[in-house]
Design a protein around this motif. Structure first.
Motif, short mmCIF file in Angstrom:
data_model
loop_
_atom_site.label_atom_id
_atom_site.label_comp_id
_atom_site.label_asym_id
_atom_site.label_seq_id
_atom_site.Cartn_x
_atom_site.Cartn_y
_atom_site.Cartn_z
N ALA A 92 3.84 -0.62 8.83
CA ALA A 92 4.09 0.74 8.34
C ALA A 92 5.18 1.36 9.21
CB ALA A 92 2.80 1.56 8.42
N GLY A 93 5.43 2.63 9.02
CA GLY A 93 6.38 3.34 9.86
C GLY A 93 7.77 3.44 9.26
N GLY A 94 8.00 4.52 8.53
CA GLY A 94 9.35 4.84 8.07
C GLY A 94 9.96 3.88 7.09
N ARG A 140 -1.11 15.91 3.79
CA ARG A 140 -1.47 15.03 2.66
C ARG A 140 -3.00 14.94 2.49
NH1 ARG A 140 2.43 12.78 5.76
NH2 ARG A 140 4.48 12.67 4.77
N VAL A 195 -7.91 7.03 4.95
CA VAL A 195 -7.29 7.03 6.28
C VAL A 195 -7.92 8.13 7.13
CG1 VAL A 195 -5.11 7.28 7.54
CG2 VAL A 195 -5.12 6.17 5.28
N LYS A 219 0.86 -1.20 0.00
CA LYS A 219 0.00 0.00 0.00
C LYS A 219 0.89 1.24 0.00
CE LYS A 219 -3.26 2.35 3.11
NZ LYS A 219 -2.53 2.84 4.29
N SER A 223 -3.53 16.96 8.24
CA SER A 223 -2.35 16.39 7.58
C SER A 223 -2.00 17.20 6.33
CB SER A 223 -2.64 14.94 7.16
OG SER A 223 -1.64 14.50 6.26
N LEU A 246 3.68 2.35 2.91
CA LEU A 246 4.73 3.38 2.88
C LEU A 246 4.14 4.72 2.48
CD1 LEU A 246 5.93 0.63 1.27
CD2 LEU A 246 8.02 1.95 1.44
N SER A 247 4.71 5.78 3.05
CA SER A 247 4.30 7.11 2.61
C SER A 247 5.49 8.05 2.48
CB SER A 247 3.25 7.68 3.58
OG SER A 247 2.81 8.92 3.10
N CYS A 271 0.66 5.15 0.51
CA CYS A 271 -0.32 6.03 1.16
C CYS A 271 0.01 7.50 0.92
CB CYS A 271 -0.34 5.71 2.65
SG CYS A 271 -1.93 6.07 3.38
N HIS A 306 -6.81 5.52 12.17
CA HIS A 306 -5.43 5.77 12.60
C HIS A 306 -5.36 6.56 13.90
CE1 HIS A 306 -1.55 4.97 10.51
NE2 HIS A 306 -1.08 5.77 11.46
N LEU A 341 0.20 12.13 13.91
CA LEU A 341 -0.63 10.92 13.89
C LEU A 341 -0.11 9.88 12.92
CD1 LEU A 341 -4.16 12.54 13.85
CD2 LEU A 341 -3.28 10.99 15.60
N GLY A 342 0.59 10.29 11.90
CA GLY A 342 1.07 9.35 10.90
C GLY A 342 1.93 10.06 9.88
N GLY A 343 2.48 9.27 8.93
CA GLY A 343 3.36 9.85 7.93
C GLY A 343 4.59 10.45 8.58
N THR A 344 5.08 9.82 9.64
CA THR A 344 6.15 10.40 10.45
C THR A 344 7.54 10.08 9.91
OG1 THR A 344 6.43 8.45 11.86
CG2 THR A 344 4.74 10.05 12.51
N GLY A 345 7.68 9.00 9.16
CA GLY A 345 9.00 8.57 8.70
C GLY A 345 9.78 7.85 9.79
O1 LIG Z 1 0.38 10.44 6.19
C1 LIG Z 1 -0.24 11.19 6.94
O2 LIG Z 1 -0.14 12.43 6.84
C2 LIG Z 1 -1.14 10.62 7.99
C3 LIG Z 1 -1.91 11.49 8.74
C4 LIG Z 1 -2.76 11.00 9.71
C5 LIG Z 1 -2.84 9.63 9.94
C6 LIG Z 1 -2.06 8.74 9.20
C7 LIG Z 1 -1.20 9.21 8.23
N1 LIG Z 1 -0.40 8.37 7.48
C8 LIG Z 1 -0.13 6.99 7.78
O3 LIG Z 1 1.21 6.86 8.24
C9 LIG Z 1 1.74 5.61 7.83
C10 LIG Z 1 3.00 5.73 6.99
O4 LIG Z 1 3.87 6.65 7.46
P1 LIG Z 1 5.40 6.77 6.98
O5 LIG Z 1 5.67 5.70 5.95
O6 LIG Z 1 6.19 6.60 8.23
O7 LIG Z 1 5.52 8.12 6.39
C11 LIG Z 1 0.70 4.97 6.92
O8 LIG Z 1 -0.03 4.00 7.65
C12 LIG Z 1 -0.18 6.12 6.54
O9 LIG Z 1 -1.49 5.67 6.29
#
Ligand SMILES: O=C(O)c1ccccc1N[C@@H]1O[C@H](COP(=O)(O)O)[C@@H](O)[C@H]1O
Length: 209
Positions: free
Chosen positions: A162-164, A35, A58, A4, A33, A184-185, A6, A82, A138-142
């Motif tokens: 997920a996560g970075g 995004r 999301v 996926k 966000s 991944l985002s 995102c 999320h 909340l997410g998309g933190t890297g």
């Molecule tokens: O991406 C966002 O801005 C976001 C905002 C609010 C909730 C979730 C969000 N993203 C989720 O974060 C992970 C991936 O993050 P990353 O790969 O670490 O950048 C993924 O599950 C997104 O759906």
């Protein structure tokens, strides 16, 4: 394995990413966000995609009525929660959504103990997703999770990591863990919501080697 990508905001990028091999695209319905895109923008992107792609909205701490309305407007095939949604919220939402809509509960893992919380959701959702904890975002933190801490995580439902994740670290993550999917985002972006297709290409090359 499901893959996926995102935080899609552009139709052309979504289509290219599907051609490269993604099985699902995610759309951020959280207004704070960078995004975020509106339901009508999501609908326009989905209308332009091949039909067999999973499309996931999301949400974070949204009202059930807003989620249901977004599903109706956009045609998304799944809902990812999320925020701090309770098992009871998931149970009620699942009852109200059309049966075919996948319900994914995301957990922002702060400590290994956070994983035990997931067991209280398994009756009410279809898929679990593990993301990194960040105190402000909340997410998309890297930020990555400590993958070694997740090795004992063997839920009764399919789960996604997920996560970075990025083209450089995904092989190492998948050597330690066997999730049913990855998500991944920020690791494949130029800036929030603007995907870097060369990084996405590199990701799929890495995954097929
Ligand atoms: O991406 C966002 O801005 C976001 C905002 C609010 C909730 C979730 C969000 N993203 C989720 O974060 C992970 C991936 O993050 P990353 O790969 O670490 O950048 C993924 O599950 C997104 O759906």
């Amino acid at each position: 394995m499901r893959i996926k990508i995102c935080g899609i905001t552009k139709s052309a990028q979504g289509n290219e990413i599907i051609k490269l091999g993604a099985t699902a695209l995610g759309f951020i319905c959280v207004e704070r966000s960078p995004r975020y895109i509106t339901p009508l923008q999501i609908k326009a992107i989905i209308d332009d995609l091949p039909s067999l792609v999973d499309t996931i909205g999301v949400f974070a701490n949204a009202k059930a009525s807003e989620i249901i309305e977004t599903v109706k407007i956009t045609g998304i095939t799944g809902v990812q929660l999320h925020g701090a949604e309770s098992p009871q919220f998931c149970q009620q939402l699942k009852k109200q959504l059309p049966q075919e809509i996948e319900l994914i509960k995301a957990f922002r893992v702060k400590t290994p103990e956070s994983l035990t919380e997931t067991t209280t959701y398994t009756e009410y959702v279809d898929t679990l997703l593990l993301d990194a904890y960040h105190p402000q975002m909340l997410g998309g933190t890297g930020q990555t999770l400590n993958w070694l801490d997740l090795q004992q995580f063997q839920p009764s439902l399919p789960w996604m990591l997920a996560g970075g994740l990025n083209p450089q670290n995904v092989t190492e993550a998948l050597s330690q863990l066997k999730p049913d999917g990855i998500d991944l985002s920020s690791g494949i972006e130029r800036s929030p919501g603007d995907k870097d297709l060369s990084k996405v290409t590199q990701l799929f090359q890495t995954l097929t080697n």
